[in-house]
Design an enzyme around this catalytic site. Structure first.
Site, PDB file in Angstrom:
ATOM      1  N   HIS A   1       0.958  -1.260  -0.211  1.00  0.00           N
ATOM      2  CA  HIS A   1       0.108  -0.084   0.466  1.00  0.00           C
ATOM      3  C   HIS A   1       0.942   0.973   0.011  1.00  0.00           C
ATOM      4  CE1 HIS A   1      -4.275  -1.521   0.785  1.00  0.00           C
ATOM      5  NE2 HIS A   1      -3.764  -2.359   0.312  1.00  0.00           N
TER       6      HIS A   1
ATOM      7  N   HIS B   1      -2.578 -12.231  -2.435  1.00  0.00           N
ATOM      8  CA  HIS B   1      -4.238 -12.773  -1.697  1.00  0.00           C
ATOM      9  C   HIS B   1      -3.625 -14.721  -1.727  1.00  0.00           C
ATOM     10  CE1 HIS B   1      -6.892  -9.791  -3.472  1.00  0.00           C
ATOM     11  NE2 HIS B   1      -6.044  -9.295  -2.848  1.00  0.00           N
TER      12      HIS B   1
END
Length: 736
Positions: A91, A254
């Site tokens: 992020h 993920h």
């Protein structure tokens, strides 16, 4: 002292009204040009030098220990902070956007508002707090930017993925980057950034305010994988990733960890910037249960993608393709997907309760990787080729973490891999450099082929202004945000830059042919030695020689510093599509404005100046000098406020400020103006908004008056040379 008020004790209701921007909202704000190094406790600190004393292997051991040591105040999922730190690093780096090079992890901007308080970064304040003991131990030898990225990289390594390397070299800032435009929205998690075609407006990268990429629940919270695929493709391309890299990154990321939605996000307390003083920049403190561990609420989405969430494997693709998925609302009240096969409901070990099992989950964006006609085949290919998937993720991850660092020459450490194509590589210097005597001879040869000098020397070719324009066009592509562009590599001669309208392609071709012939002749004469001159050096030298000649025409002898050492990139080292992002929509220094721009020209000028790391005085003196050198695109007369063009004087400022000139807008184009002689109405000059802003804006007018005074010619020349040299050497990291 805040920018909204001169007095920190002023009531909140009066703060906005006390700012100039409140009373005069149409005025440009020069703050972005005057905040370099803002709040830096020690502007003289050299991170590169300090890093040499860092024991990198010891740092890695400390990071690995931190990753696997759960803290009671913020318990680690499965006793391992690895997935959490991957999200933190991702992020931070994932804010990068290719349109203007802004965002990214290079400055550790995630520590400041607004990023530290975006909904998509909820609870990452805890990740940075967990890292503080390591940062505290190594101090300034290890920047926050490097530590954040290294921690994510180490997390992958200790969970089983072999990365391709890591580079240090990120330098921290000490105040937020106020210059970054994150979007027009007034509320978080809203979007007002799509055009009539459904495309995200430049320069924005993400699909919603407060998100890094896309809404995992789906476009506008609608669980539609097809619409999500459209958003994914746009955002990842805006952030420099192609479809292959996009699938690798999403699937690889993920593979690890879980999302946290034990309860709706309404249970969250204020974000870090809105938190009470006693919370000391810890935000999102939840009133649901303990607010941590099994009761954590971050995104409102809940669950893990795989049954092995702290190891690298192929279970993400196995689950995606081996099961059918249905949408439902999780405990956090948000749309997510679960397998229709209920035998999977006790597949995933709970992150905090021993013996408890949960079903796997997927986002709407994950389902997009299965159903999209492009992403689907790539995903299946990866599923059946695990080694290729591992390699693709490792390469894409390295790109994600390092995309905003610029060329490999800026990368520090012993783990730096070979230069990647996206790093815009240039050949290594493998020859002896030209010396001062060579420089003097080459200048004479260059000037001997110019139109003005040709009147004396009997030759013909490009004039002074053309040489200046080519040098400027080559160097001014540099972006201080991601350190791309610049004169090194001489990419102005390659596609796509050699076709950009701003560069006057036909004129550019003619100038380059002359310089190439000089290069060929010089290098032929050096046979038997290892001395060579690159075209990149000749392009810059040509501009310098032309400016010196223009100053001499005004009766001034100046010497512009010149440092050889540039090399020439090949077309094989240049991804043309990637360089499309560097094409300027405006270049106020050359009085160029591309059609269809919604922003004011003066705003675009400030944006370009900021990318060039210029201050307000540097921007002012450069534009004034380039105007009298007649460096406009298309040889436009706009702003050439002098009777002696191609002569380096302060005439631009003198005539701009002439009290006997009145200005009126041209009816057909409100961005163009006529300068009329007071009383007679005689047309003296033509100008654009790029020009007149230096007399209209009070701050810029003050600088223009400084350079337009009768005793300012010497300081004008000195400052112009200094600013010109700065731009010519912005990408010379070997000199820094």
């Amino acid at each position: 002292m805040g920018s909204d008020s001169k007095c920190p004790f002023a009531p909140k209701m009066n703060k906005a009204a006390s700012a100039n921007s409140y009373w005069w909202p149409d005025n440009i704000n020069l703050k972005i040009l005057n905040q370099q190094g803002a709040n830096n406790p020690d502007p003289s600190f050299n991170y590169k030098e300090a890093f040499r004393e860092l024991d990198v292997e010891m740092v890695k051991r400390d990071v690995n220990k931190m990753l696997t040591t759960s803290q009671d105040w913020w318990p680690a999922d499965w006793g391992h902070y690895g997935p959490f730190m991957i999200r933190m690093a991702w992020h931070a780096a994932g804010t990068y956007r290719i349109s203007d090079g802004r965002g990214g992890a290079n400055t550790a901007n995630q520590r400041f508002a607004p990023l530290n308080s975006w909904p998509d970064n909820a609870n990452l304040d805890k990740a940075r707090r967990l890292m503080w003991p390591v940062k505290q131990k190594y101090g300034r030898k290890l920047s926050w930017g490097d530590l954040m990225m290294l921690t994510g990289n180490q997390a992958l390594e200790i969970m089983g993925l072999k990365t391709i390397g890591f580079a240090f070299g990120r330098e921290d800032i000490y105040s937020p980057e106020d210059d970054v435009y994150w979007g027009p929205e007034k509320e978080m998690l809203s979007n007002d950034r799509f055009d009539e075609n459904g495309d995200i407006k430049r320069p924005l990268g993400a699909s919603e305010m407060g998100l890094i990429y896309v809404n995992p629940e789906g476009h506008d919270n609608e669980p539609n994988p097809t619409k999500s695929a459209h958003d994914i493709r746009q955002t990842f391309r805006n952030m420099a990733m192609d479809d292959y890299e996009t699938v690798a990154l999403i699937a690889g990321g993920h593979t690890f960890g879980k999302t946290h939605g034990a309860a709706p996000v309404s249970h969250q307390g204020p974000e870090p910037e809105g938190a009470s003083i006693e919370h000391q920049q810890l935000g999102y403190l939840s009133d649901y249960g303990t607010g941590k561990g099994k009761d954590t609420t971050t995104s409102g989405l809940e669950g893990a993608w795989t049954e092995t969430p702290i190891q690298w494997d192929m279970n993400y693709f196995k689950n995606l393709f081996e099961y059918e998925w249905e949408v439902h609302k999780g405990p956090g009240g948000r749309h997510q997907w679960r397998p229709t096969d209920k035998s999977t409901f006790e597949m995933v070990p709970d992150a905090h309760e021993k013996g408890k099992k949960n079903p796997p989950m997927m986002f709407t964006t994950d389902i997009s990787l299965k159903i999209d006609p492009i992403y689907g085949p790539i995903s299946r290919h990866f599923y059946h080729h695990p080694d290729e998937f591992s390699a693709a993720f490792a390469k894409a991850w390295y790109k994600l973490l390092h995309r905003d660092m610029g060329p490999v020459s800026r990368c520090l450490g012993s783990d730096v891999p070979e230069p990647q194509l996206w790093q815009d590589p240039i050949p290594s210097l493998d020859h002896e450099l030209i010396d001062d005597e060579d420089v003097a001879k080459l200048k004479k040869q260059i000037l001997g082929s110019t139109g003005i000098a040709g009147k004396i020397l009997g030759s013909s070719g490009p004039c002074v202004s053309e040489l200046v324009k080519v040098a400027w066009g080559s160097a001014c592509t540099y972006r201080g945000t991601d350190h791309r562009g610049g004169a090194n590599g001489a990419r102005i001669r390659l596609a796509p830059q050699n076709t950009w309208k701003v560069n006057d392609p036909e004129e550019l071709k003619r100038v380059l042919e002359h310089l190439e012939q000089i290069q060929l002749d010089f290098n032929e004469q050096q046979k038997g030695s290892n001395k060579r001159v690159s075209l990149a050096d000749l392009i810059v030298l040509g501009g310098c020689a032309a400016i010196e000649y223009a100053a001499k025409n005004a009766g001034n002898d100046i010497n512009i510093p010149f440092s050889p050492g540039r090399t020439d990139a090949s077309s094989e080292q240049t991804v043309a599509e990637s360089f499309d992002a560097l094409e300027p929509s405006a270049d106020g220094f050359r009085n160029y404005l591309k059609e269809g721009q919604s922003a004011k020209p003066e705003e675009l000028l400030l944006n370009h100046a900021h990318l060039l790391t210029l201050t307000s005085p540097e921007m002012t003196v450069l534009l004034g000098g380039l105007r009298v050198l007649k460096a406009n695109t298309g040889n436009s007369e706009m702003g050439v406020f002098t009777k002696n063009p191609e002569t380096l004087t302060n005439d631009f400022f003198v005539n701009l400020l002439d009290i006997n000139t009145t200005w009126s807008s041209v009816e057909q184009d409100k961005n163009l103006f006529d300068g009329l002689e007071y009383g007679t109405g005689k047309l003296n000059w033509k100008a654009s908004r790029f020009d007149l802003i230096f007399g209209s804006n009070s701050e810029l007018r003050a600088i223009a008056e400084y350079y337009g005074s009768d005793d300012s010619n010497e300081v004008f020349l000195k400052d112009f040379v200094k600013a010109w040299t700065k731009v010519m050497e912005l990408d010379r990291f070997d000199l820094k």
